[in-house]
Design an enzyme around this catalytic site. Structure first.
Site, PDB file in Angstrom:
ATOM      1  N   ARG A 230       0.830  -1.192   0.000  1.00 16.67           N
ATOM      2  CA  ARG A 230       0.000   0.000   0.000  1.00 16.67           C
ATOM      3  C   ARG A 230       0.869   1.248   0.000  1.00 16.67           C
ATOM      4  O   ARG A 230       1.917   1.290   0.646  1.00 16.67           O
ATOM      5  CB  ARG A 230      -0.876   0.038   1.268  1.00 16.67           C
ATOM      6  CG  ARG A 230      -2.155  -0.764   1.125  1.00 16.67           C
ATOM      7  CD  ARG A 230      -3.094  -0.113   0.107  1.00 16.67           C
ATOM      8  NE  ARG A 230      -4.296  -0.880  -0.133  1.00 16.67           N
ATOM      9  CZ  ARG A 230      -4.448  -1.817  -1.074  1.00 16.67           C
ATOM     10  NH1 ARG A 230      -3.457  -2.120  -1.902  1.00 16.67           N
ATOM     11  NH2 ARG A 230      -5.589  -2.434  -1.226  1.00 16.67           N
ATOM     12  N   GLU A 259      -2.907   8.022  -5.532  1.00 20.89           N
ATOM     13  CA  GLU A 259      -3.105   7.268  -6.777  1.00 20.89           C
ATOM     14  C   GLU A 259      -4.285   7.847  -7.529  1.00 20.89           C
ATOM     15  O   GLU A 259      -5.310   8.150  -6.897  1.00 20.89           O
ATOM     16  CB  GLU A 259      -3.338   5.788  -6.470  1.00 20.89           C
ATOM     17  CG  GLU A 259      -2.094   5.131  -5.914  1.00 20.89           C
ATOM     18  CD  GLU A 259      -2.240   3.616  -5.691  1.00 20.89           C
ATOM     19  OE1 GLU A 259      -3.174   3.022  -6.255  1.00 20.89           O
ATOM     20  OE2 GLU A 259      -1.402   3.052  -4.969  1.00 20.89           O
ATOM     21  N   HIS A 277      -0.194   0.323  -9.899  1.00 17.86           N
ATOM     22  CA  HIS A 277      -1.008  -0.550  -9.034  1.00 17.86           C
ATOM     23  C   HIS A 277      -1.484  -1.783  -9.829  1.00 17.86           C
ATOM     24  O   HIS A 277      -2.688  -2.014  -9.981  1.00 17.86           O
ATOM     25  CB  HIS A 277      -2.198   0.218  -8.450  1.00 17.86           C
ATOM     26  CG  HIS A 277      -2.722  -0.393  -7.178  1.00 17.86           C
ATOM     27  ND1 HIS A 277      -3.191   0.351  -6.131  1.00 17.86           N
ATOM     28  CD2 HIS A 277      -2.846  -1.690  -6.791  1.00 17.86           C
ATOM     29  CE1 HIS A 277      -3.605  -0.451  -5.152  1.00 17.86           C
ATOM     30  NE2 HIS A 277      -3.392  -1.703  -5.540  1.00 17.86           N
TER      31      HIS A 277
HETATM   32  N1  LIG Z   1      -0.464  -4.152  -5.243  1.00 14.17           N
HETATM   33  C1  LIG Z   1      -1.627  -4.778  -5.292  1.00 14.17           C
HETATM   34  O1  LIG Z   1      -2.335  -4.729  -6.265  1.00 14.17           O
HETATM   35  C2  LIG Z   1      -2.055  -5.611  -4.112  1.00 14.17           C
HETATM   36  C3  LIG Z   1      -2.769  -6.800  -4.343  1.00 14.17           C
HETATM   37  C4  LIG Z   1      -3.172  -7.567  -3.240  1.00 14.17           C
HETATM   38  C5  LIG Z   1      -2.875  -7.138  -1.939  1.00 14.17           C
HETATM   39  N2  LIG Z   1      -2.218  -5.962  -1.773  1.00 14.17           N
HETATM   40  C6  LIG Z   1      -1.839  -5.511  -0.421  1.00 14.17           C
HETATM   41  O2  LIG Z   1      -0.787  -6.351   0.067  1.00 14.17           O
HETATM   42  C7  LIG Z   1      -0.774  -6.344   1.498  1.00 14.17           C
HETATM   43  C8  LIG Z   1      -0.634  -7.750   2.051  1.00 14.17           C
HETATM   44  O3  LIG Z   1      -1.759  -8.532   1.694  1.00 14.17           O
HETATM   45  P1  LIG Z   1      -1.958 -10.036   2.228  1.00 14.17           P
HETATM   46  O4  LIG Z   1      -3.093 -10.602   1.460  1.00 14.17           O
HETATM   47  O5  LIG Z   1      -0.656 -10.744   2.283  1.00 14.17           O
HETATM   48  O6  LIG Z   1      -2.447  -9.731   3.701  1.00 14.17           O
HETATM   49  P2  LIG Z   1      -2.344 -10.685   5.000  1.00 14.17           P
HETATM   50  O7  LIG Z   1      -3.322 -10.133   5.957  1.00 14.17           O
HETATM   51  O8  LIG Z   1      -2.442 -12.102   4.621  1.00 14.17           O
HETATM   52  O9  LIG Z   1      -0.872 -10.399   5.538  1.00 14.17           O
HETATM   53  C9  LIG Z   1      -0.471  -9.186   6.136  1.00 14.17           C
HETATM   54  C10 LIG Z   1       0.565  -9.527   7.191  1.00 14.17           C
HETATM   55  O10 LIG Z   1       1.067  -8.313   7.751  1.00 14.17           O
HETATM   56  C11 LIG Z   1       1.307  -8.576   9.142  1.00 14.17           C
HETATM   57  N3  LIG Z   1       1.366  -7.307   9.862  1.00 14.17           N
HETATM   58  C12 LIG Z   1       0.340  -6.544  10.335  1.00 14.17           C
HETATM   59  N4  LIG Z   1       0.833  -5.448  10.945  1.00 14.17           N
HETATM   60  C13 LIG Z   1       2.182  -5.537  10.850  1.00 14.17           C
HETATM   61  C14 LIG Z   1       3.257  -4.705  11.282  1.00 14.17           C
HETATM   62  N5  LIG Z   1       3.019  -3.567  11.943  1.00 14.17           N
HETATM   63  N6  LIG Z   1       4.520  -5.105  11.008  1.00 14.17           N
HETATM   64  C15 LIG Z   1       4.774  -6.257  10.335  1.00 14.17           C
HETATM   65  N7  LIG Z   1       3.808  -7.095   9.921  1.00 14.17           N
HETATM   66  C16 LIG Z   1       2.533  -6.730  10.167  1.00 14.17           C
HETATM   67  C17 LIG Z   1       0.175  -9.458   9.577  1.00 14.17           C
HETATM   68  O11 LIG Z   1       0.523 -10.238  10.719  1.00 14.17           O
HETATM   69  C18 LIG Z   1      -0.004 -10.347   8.353  1.00 14.17           C
HETATM   70  O12 LIG Z   1       0.716 -11.563   8.506  1.00 14.17           O
HETATM   71  C19 LIG Z   1      -2.063  -5.604   1.899  1.00 14.17           C
HETATM   72  O13 LIG Z   1      -1.738  -4.257   2.171  1.00 14.17           O
HETATM   73  C20 LIG Z   1      -2.931  -5.662   0.625  1.00 14.17           C
HETATM   74  O14 LIG Z   1      -3.883  -4.637   0.585  1.00 14.17           O
HETATM   75  C21 LIG Z   1      -1.791  -5.206  -2.824  1.00 14.17           C
HETATM   76  O1  LIG Z   2      -8.076  -3.804  -7.710  1.00 13.09           O
HETATM   77  C1  LIG Z   2      -6.874  -3.856  -7.914  1.00 13.09           C
HETATM   78  O2  LIG Z   2      -6.376  -3.989  -9.006  1.00 13.09           O
HETATM   79  C2  LIG Z   2      -5.904  -3.766  -6.719  1.00 13.09           C
HETATM   80  C3  LIG Z   2      -6.253  -4.695  -5.632  1.00 13.09           C
HETATM   81  C4  LIG Z   2      -5.292  -4.738  -4.480  1.00 13.09           C
HETATM   82  O3  LIG Z   2      -4.748  -3.527  -4.152  1.00 13.09           O
HETATM   83  C5  LIG Z   2      -5.944  -5.393  -3.282  1.00 13.09           C
HETATM   84  O4  LIG Z   2      -5.835  -4.899  -2.163  1.00 13.09           O
HETATM   85  O5  LIG Z   2      -6.555  -6.449  -3.473  1.00 13.09           O
END
Ligand SMILES: NC(=O)c1ccc[n+]([C@@H]2O[C@H](COP(=O)([O-])OP(=O)(O)OC[C@H]3O[C@@H](n4cnc5c(N)ncnc54)[C@H](O)[C@@H]3O)[C@@H](O)[C@H]2O)c1
Ligand SMILES: O=C(O)CC[C@@H](O)C(=O)O
Length: 525
Positions: A230, A259, A277
């Site tokens: 994020r 964004e 993104h």
């Molecule tokens: N770029 C994209 O398009 C995209 C796509 C999918 C997810 N994401 C983002 O990726 C991130 C991770 O997603 P996920 O599905 O693995 O989530 P998840 O909940 O499975 O994992 C997140 C991890 O972060 C840990 N965490 C929480 N607070 C913390 C801290 N202060 N320090 C260290 N670790 C901490 C949690 O214990 C957890 O294990 C999220 O922010 C999600 O929104 C982005």
């Molecule tokens: O919609 C997207 O493409 C981004 C999704 C991603 O940021 C998420 O948190 O799942």
């Protein structure tokens, strides 16, 4: 017929599913004002990351039953506002895990081998073989911040590339990290030792600007940072300065503080790779999240429960009705005991007492686990995935039921073993439905949970309460209520204080220095 507004582009399979039960209008690129104008007609709203669902939109959606986020993060939806309006918010917690992990890995390899610049150079009719000398990732240290779904997959693949994985996640057990072949370290060490750092945490007040000027100064000058989680987890200005001055070697960013990315010096830097993104943008993930969320919207419009609600448990209405008052109690107690025991719990004992000792009360165990994990997973933990998340994190959940009644007709006792030791709490409901913490570490108390709390374990002796009060006063912290629980006079005792203000940094360690205080804990509920 029900009406669904789809405000971001989603895979057509999602529209097909929704069309089974509703009229579907796909209208992308609308401004907030335009959405506010039309939202009163709709029963459901489906979106990805471009639409920002503000409080104003939620409040204008007088017919809205459900908001579906085709993705993981619901940080673009005002979930508390939706909850207050009784609108279910659903997401797809796993639909794009692999896509996001693979994007982070692609970013790492692109950075290490200058792929984007080399590609541009060849397309500009150049043949600059000496300009693009890369670095290998083999035998290098990869620092993974956040070892959840995406971070774990990144770690697994990176291990097969021959990388050594240093992971920081205060909510993951050592056993789970060992299973993944990762060494759990603290952030300081991860920042100091990593050759590549990849971020996979949710955006919370703790992770906001997790990487900033101070932390960048501790990193190797050769470090390359990848952020596909994020925007805002990295302080962009500090990162730009570090890249411009050569303080660090490179960065690859998929997400940004604003964004779409506006005017930014990031675009001028040669040691930076930027993508708009795209983490979730694979055919497979887009089908996955569209199906996952469209099915839930369809089900809710048909009066069925949602399987992945972030704000309302997906339980049958009659069980819900009976347990509703106790679900919040169980969740609050779970949240409390996790903070007392320290984030990384390896076991949770749940004892359901009195009228709660029935087999129908299973959702209360789930609610307690949800509360326990809420510090780590925020909105990603729900009634559906809480038990699986606990299992994956190596948390052993032991349930017992005890039908005998004590002071309350029903109560919930939780004991958790975490990085700060074993702690227990008991909670019950007053006849008005208000929550009371009735026991802490086996000491009887009777306090309502509050936003900021301080608990001490101390020796019962004259003057100790006054000293704590004076100390808090000297830091301008106002006490809302205070209670002491003890078993014997001048023996061990606990103090539970509700505070109007958060405890300033450093004060907790001052409290533990007061003679007679054995331990002190702050808790945010
Ligand atoms: N770029 C994209 O398009 C995209 C796509 C999918 C997810 N994401 C983002 O990726 C991130 C991770 O997603 P996920 O599905 O693995 O989530 P998840 O909940 O499975 O994992 C997140 C991890 O972060 C840990 N965490 C929480 N607070 C913390 C801290 N202060 N320090 C260290 N670790 C901490 C949690 O214990 C957890 O294990 C999220 O922010 C999600 O929104 C982005
Ligand atoms: O919609 C997207 O493409 C981004 C999704 C991603 O940021 C998420 O948190 O799942």
């Amino acid at each position: 017929m029900a009406k669904v507004l789809v405000s971001d582009s989603i895979d057509p399979v999602g529209v097909e599913i929704l069309s089974q039960v509703a009229q579907v209008d796909v209208k992308t690129g609308l401004s907030a004002e335009e959405i506010i104008q039309i939202i009163p007609e709709y029963d459901a709203l489906m979106l990805r990351s471009s639409t920002r669902v503000t409080k104003e939109i939620v409040e204008a959606g007088s017919k809205l039953q459900i908001i579906g986020r085709a993705g993981v993060g619901v940080d673009n939806i005002d979930v508390p506002a939706a909850t207050r309006q009784g609108i279910i918010v659903v997401n797809s917690p796993e639909g794009n895990t692999i896509a996001a992990a693979e994007h982070a890995l692609a970013m790492m390899l692109s950075l290490s081998r200058h792929i984007p610049d080399a590609n541009q150079s060849v397309k500009a009719n150049k043949w600059e073989r000496n300009r693009f000398i890369g670095t290998e990732v083999y035998k290098k240290n990869l620092g993974v911040v956040g070892l959840g779904k995406i971070g774990s997959h990144v770690a697994k693949v990176a291990r097969s590339l021959g990388m050594k994985i240093l992971a920081y996640d205060p909510f993951i057990s050592k056993e789970r990290a060992d299973q993944l072949g990762c060494t759990l370290v603290d952030l300081e060490l991860l920042f100091a030792e990593s050759d590549f750092i990849t971020l996979h945490v949710p955006k919370t007040s703790e992770t906001q600007h997790l990487i900033g000027r101070e932390t960048l100064a501790k990193m190797k000058p050769t470090v390359r940072i990848i952020n596909c989680s994020r925007g805002g987890i990295i302080d962009e200005l500090a990162l730009i300065e570090a890249l411009e001055s050569g303080r660090i070697a490179g960065a690859a960013l998929d997400v940004f503080e604003q964004e779409p990315l506006g005017e930014s010096r990031l675009r001028e830097l040669s040691n930076v790779i930027l993508t708009p993104h795209l983490g979730a943008s694979t055919t497979e993930a887009q089908v996955g999240v569209a199906v996952d969320v469209a099915e839930q919207i369809r089900d809710v419009l048909l009066g069925l429960p949602a399987r992945s609600a972030v704000n309302i448990p997906g339980l049958t209405p009659d069980v819900m009705e009976k347990l509703r008052p106790y679900l919040q109690l169980a969740e609050t107690m779970g949240n409390l005991v996790s903070q007392l025991a320290g984030g990384r719990c390896d076991s949770l004992n749940v004892r359901l007492q009195g009228e709660l000792a029935t087999k129908d009360s299973q959702p209360l165990v789930v609610a307690a686990i949800k509360g326990l994990l809420s510090q780590a997973l925020r909105e990603r933990v729900n009634y559906v995935n809480a038990a699986i998340e606990a299992k994956e994190r190596g948390i052993r959940v032991i349930e017992t039921r005890d039908a005998s009644t004590r002071d309350y007709s029903g109560s919930i006792h939780l004991e958790a073993n975490g990085s700060m030791g074993t702690h227990s709490v008991t909670g019950a409901l007053l006849s008005t439905g208000e929550i009371r913490i009735t026991d802490l570490d086996e000491f009887p108390i009777n306090v309502p949970p509050s936003n900021h709390m301080l608990f001490t374990l101390h020796q019962d002796m004259p003057g100790i309460i006054g000293k704590i009060g004076a100390l808090l006063g000297s830091f301008n912290v106002n006490i809302a209520s205070m209670q002491v629980g003890r078993k014997i006079i001048r023996g061990d005792a606990v103090m539970a204080l509700s505070l109007d203000d958060p405890l300033p940094e450093g004060l907790l360690s001052e409290i533990t220095k007061v003679p007679g205080i054995r331990d002190a804990y702050t808790v945010k509920l």
